[in-house]
Scaffold this motif. Sequence first.
Motif, PDB file in Angstrom:
ATOM      1  N   VAL A  81     -42.226 -21.032 -14.325  1.00 25.54           N
ATOM      2  CA  VAL A  81     -42.349 -19.558 -14.200  1.00 25.54           C
ATOM      3  C   VAL A  81     -43.227 -19.288 -13.219  1.00 25.54           C
ATOM      4  O   VAL A  81     -42.919 -18.348 -12.160  1.00 25.54           O
ATOM      5  CB  VAL A  81     -42.952 -18.958 -15.488  1.00 25.54           C
ATOM      6  CG1 VAL A  81     -43.324 -17.538 -15.150  1.00 25.54           C
ATOM      7  CG2 VAL A  81     -42.079 -19.127 -16.658  1.00 25.54           C
ATOM      8  N   ARG A  82     -44.195 -20.154 -13.022  1.00 28.14           N
ATOM      9  CA  ARG A  82     -45.434 -20.135 -11.723  1.00 28.14           C
ATOM     10  C   ARG A  82     -44.654 -20.269 -10.428  1.00 28.14           C
ATOM     11  O   ARG A  82     -44.451 -19.467  -9.553  1.00 28.14           O
ATOM     12  CB  ARG A  82     -46.512 -21.022 -11.892  1.00 28.14           C
ATOM     13  CG  ARG A  82     -47.690 -20.591 -10.969  1.00 28.14           C
ATOM     14  CD  ARG A  82     -48.861 -21.455 -11.325  1.00 28.14           C
ATOM     15  NE  ARG A  82     -49.205 -21.615 -12.589  1.00 28.14           N
ATOM     16  CZ  ARG A  82     -48.967 -22.679 -13.271  1.00 28.14           C
ATOM     17  NH1 ARG A  82     -48.634 -23.672 -12.925  1.00 28.14           N
ATOM     18  NH2 ARG A  82     -49.468 -22.843 -14.787  1.00 28.14           N
ATOM     19  N   GLU A  83     -43.642 -21.331 -10.422  1.00 20.75           N
ATOM     20  CA  GLU A  83     -43.030 -21.546  -9.230  1.00 20.75           C
ATOM     21  C   GLU A  83     -41.898 -20.380  -8.742  1.00 20.75           C
ATOM     22  O   GLU A  83     -41.930 -20.146  -7.841  1.00 20.75           O
ATOM     23  CB  GLU A  83     -42.138 -22.765  -9.478  1.00 20.75           C
ATOM     24  CG  GLU A  83     -43.042 -24.151  -9.508  1.00 20.75           C
ATOM     25  CD  GLU A  83     -42.024 -25.346  -9.826  1.00 20.75           C
ATOM     26  OE1 GLU A  83     -40.933 -25.504  -9.570  1.00 20.75           O
ATOM     27  OE2 GLU A  83     -42.637 -26.331 -10.094  1.00 20.75           O
ATOM     28  N   THR A  84     -41.291 -19.668 -10.022  1.00 16.68           N
ATOM     29  CA  THR A  84     -40.454 -18.838  -9.615  1.00 16.68           C
ATOM     30  C   THR A  84     -41.286 -17.613  -9.035  1.00 16.68           C
ATOM     31  O   THR A  84     -40.748 -17.125  -7.947  1.00 16.68           O
ATOM     32  CB  THR A  84     -39.538 -18.274 -10.796  1.00 16.68           C
ATOM     33  OG1 THR A  84     -39.063 -19.524 -11.345  1.00 16.68           O
ATOM     34  CG2 THR A  84     -38.673 -17.328 -10.598  1.00 16.68           C
ATOM     35  N   VAL A  85     -42.076 -17.247  -9.634  1.00 11.87           N
ATOM     36  CA  VAL A  85     -42.976 -16.286  -9.012  1.00 11.87           C
ATOM     37  C   VAL A  85     -43.552 -16.261  -7.696  1.00 11.87           C
ATOM     38  O   VAL A  85     -43.408 -15.770  -6.621  1.00 11.87           O
ATOM     39  CB  VAL A  85     -44.104 -15.938 -10.131  1.00 11.87           C
ATOM     40  CG1 VAL A  85     -45.070 -14.811  -9.530  1.00 11.87           C
ATOM     41  CG2 VAL A  85     -43.737 -15.214 -11.337  1.00 11.87           C
ATOM     42  N   GLN A  86     -44.041 -17.664  -7.576  1.00 11.72           N
ATOM     43  CA  GLN A  86     -44.754 -17.853  -6.059  1.00 11.72           C
ATOM     44  C   GLN A  86     -43.353 -17.928  -5.015  1.00 11.72           C
ATOM     45  O   GLN A  86     -43.812 -17.438  -4.115  1.00 11.72           O
ATOM     46  CB  GLN A  86     -45.325 -19.365  -6.066  1.00 11.72           C
ATOM     47  CG  GLN A  86     -46.669 -19.363  -6.812  1.00 11.72           C
ATOM     48  CD  GLN A  86     -47.122 -20.614  -7.090  1.00 11.72           C
ATOM     49  OE1 GLN A  86     -46.541 -21.564  -6.744  1.00 11.72           O
ATOM     50  NE2 GLN A  86     -48.482 -20.686  -7.546  1.00 11.72           N
TER      51      GLN A  86
END
Length: 119
Positions: A81-86
């Motif tokens: 999720v963090r990678e997608t947002v970043q």
Amino acid sequence: MILSWFLARFDKYAVTFEGFGTKMFGNKITSKGYIATKWIVAMNIPMLPVRSYELAPDEIPDARRRKSDIAPLDAIVWDQVRETVQSRAWVYILLFLVLFTLIYLCIWMCNKEGIPNYA
């Protein structure tokens, strides 16, 4: 939005129409295939993570996947999720700036036209 999240959580498939609906993001490789997280999307922009799934390798197109090829995980994979947002940070910044500008213009126009300000 809450109702959409619950409905999307129970359906294994990701379906979008005209950029709105649910869509899978991510491809963390595992021994059985890969992990992807289903998101609620608006204009193809991920808005809210729903659930993470382990999917079989991409030998079968998404439209023809069998339910046995998609296994829901117990928890959302937050690293993904963090990678997608970043990776889409510029989209979120642009969206925030557009919304902020529209709100500011609405307030400015209301004050300019003499609409009473009760604050």
